[in-house]
Motif scaffolding. Structure first.
Motif, mmCIF file in Angstrom:
data_model
loop_
_atom_site.group_PDB
_atom_site.id
_atom_site.type_symbol
_atom_site.label_atom_id
_atom_site.label_comp_id
_atom_site.label_asym_id
_atom_site.label_seq_id
_atom_site.Cartn_x
_atom_site.Cartn_y
_atom_site.Cartn_z
ATOM 1 N N VAL A 92 -51.832 26.721 -66.171
ATOM 2 C CA VAL A 92 -52.888 27.631 -65.708
ATOM 3 C C VAL A 92 -52.283 28.965 -65.281
ATOM 4 O O VAL A 92 -52.812 30.042 -65.595
ATOM 5 N N LEU A 96 -53.167 32.671 -66.851
ATOM 6 C CA LEU A 96 -53.602 33.810 -66.041
ATOM 7 C C LEU A 96 -52.664 35.000 -66.216
ATOM 8 O O LEU A 96 -53.097 36.149 -66.307
ATOM 9 N N TRP A 127 -63.786 28.812 -65.966
ATOM 10 C CA TRP A 127 -62.716 27.830 -65.743
ATOM 11 C C TRP A 127 -63.356 26.459 -65.617
ATOM 12 O O TRP A 127 -64.296 26.270 -64.844
ATOM 13 N N ARG A 132 -60.592 25.139 -62.118
ATOM 14 C CA ARG A 132 -60.987 26.153 -61.132
ATOM 15 C C ARG A 132 -60.198 26.078 -59.822
ATOM 16 O O ARG A 132 -59.754 27.118 -59.310
ATOM 17 N N VAL A 135 -56.876 27.766 -60.284
ATOM 18 C CA VAL A 135 -56.996 29.223 -60.361
ATOM 19 C C VAL A 135 -57.144 29.805 -58.959
ATOM 20 O O VAL A 135 -56.481 30.795 -58.599
ATOM 21 N N ARG A 139 -54.555 32.337 -56.951
ATOM 22 C CA ARG A 139 -54.998 33.668 -56.527
ATOM 23 C C ARG A 139 -54.948 33.849 -55.015
ATOM 24 O O ARG A 139 -54.783 34.961 -54.533
#
Length: 207
Positions: A92, A96, A127, A132, A135, A139
Motif C-alpha cells: 500500500v 501511494l 480504497w 483503507r 492508507v 498518512r
C-alpha cells in the motif's frame, strides 16, 4: 462517452474475466489488456485511457509499481487503480508513493471494481475496506514509513522481481544488456540490503 480502461495483468484468463465484468456497464469500455509493465506503459502512452487497473506482480523487468511511477510522471490524463492480491502495508505504501489513487483487493473485484473506477474517474480516491485503514495509518504516521525496499535502486528492484520470477543470471544479463557478473553483483547487494542469506530467501522476497 464511456470511460476508457486498460487492464494490466499477466494472467490472460483473469483479464478476460474482468473485461467481461466491466463491459456489462455501458459507461466503461476496456480498450486494451497489457500482460507486463512495459506493454502497459506503452499502451497508456498511445491510448491515453481514463483509468489503468494495475496488477503489482507481473512478469518482466517492470512491475506494476514501477509502471505506475512511469505513467504518473508522464502527465497523462490517466489515473491508476492498483488491483492486487498483495495487500500488506508495504505494498500500500509503494502504491501511494507512486501516485495510485485507488487500491482494490482482487478478492473484492466483483463487488467493488466498477465503483472504484467511477470514483477515481471523478477525481476521488477509492480504497478497499481492508486497504483503507492502512492508507489512514500511513498518512497519519508522523514518521514516514520506510520498508526494506526503500533502500533499493530501480535496477535492484527489477533484479529482485526477476529473481522472484525464477530468472537466471544469464536471462537477466540478456534482458538488461549487461554481463552475468554485473547481475551477480546486483544480486549480492540485494541480499545485503534486505538481510537475506540465501538465494531461496531472495526468491521468497517477492514484490
Amino acid at each position: 462517452m464511456p470511460l476508457k480502461v486498460i487492464l494490466a495483468d499477466d494472467h490472460a484468463m483473469l483479464c478476460e474475466g474482468i473485461k467481461s465484468l466491466l463491459e456489462k456497464h455501458e459507461d466503461i469500455t476496456v480498450v486494451a489488456c497489457a500482460h507486463n509493465g512495459n506493454d502497459c506503459v506503452e499502451l497508456t502512452r498511445q491510448l491515453k485511457p481514463d483509468i489503468v487497473l494495475m496488477d503489482i506482480s507481473m512478469s518482466g523487468a517492470i512491475n506494476g509499481i514501477e509502471a505506475t511511477r512511469i505513467i504518473t510522471t508522464q502527465k497523462l490524463p490517466t489515473k491508476i487503480i492498483i488491483l492486487s492480491l498483495h495487500c500488506s502495508i508495504q505494498h500500500v505504501y509503494m502504491a501511494l508513493s507512486v501516485g495510485a489513487l485507488g487500491y482494490v483487493s482482487k478478492q473484492n473485484v466483483y463487488r467493488e471494481l466498477a465503483e472504484a473506477i467511477f470514483n477515481v474517474a471523478r477525481g476521488k480516491e477509492y480504497w478497499s475496506p481492508d486497504i483503507r485503514p492502512k492508507v489512514e495509518e500511513l498518512r497519519l504516521n508522523k514518521t514516514p514509513f520506510r520498508g526494506p525496499l526503500e533502500s533499493l535502486s530501480t535496477r535492484e528492484l527489477q533484479v529482485l522481481k526477476l529473481v522472484a520470477d525464477g530468472s537466471t543470471s544469464a536471462n537477466m544479463a540478456e534482458i538488461f544488456g549487461i554481463s552475468s557478473k554485473s547481475v551477480e553483483t546486483y544480486r549480492s547487494r540485494l541480499m545485503t540490503k534486505l538481510g537475506i542469506a540465501t538465494i531461496s530467501g531472495l526468491v521468497k522476497f517477492s514484490i
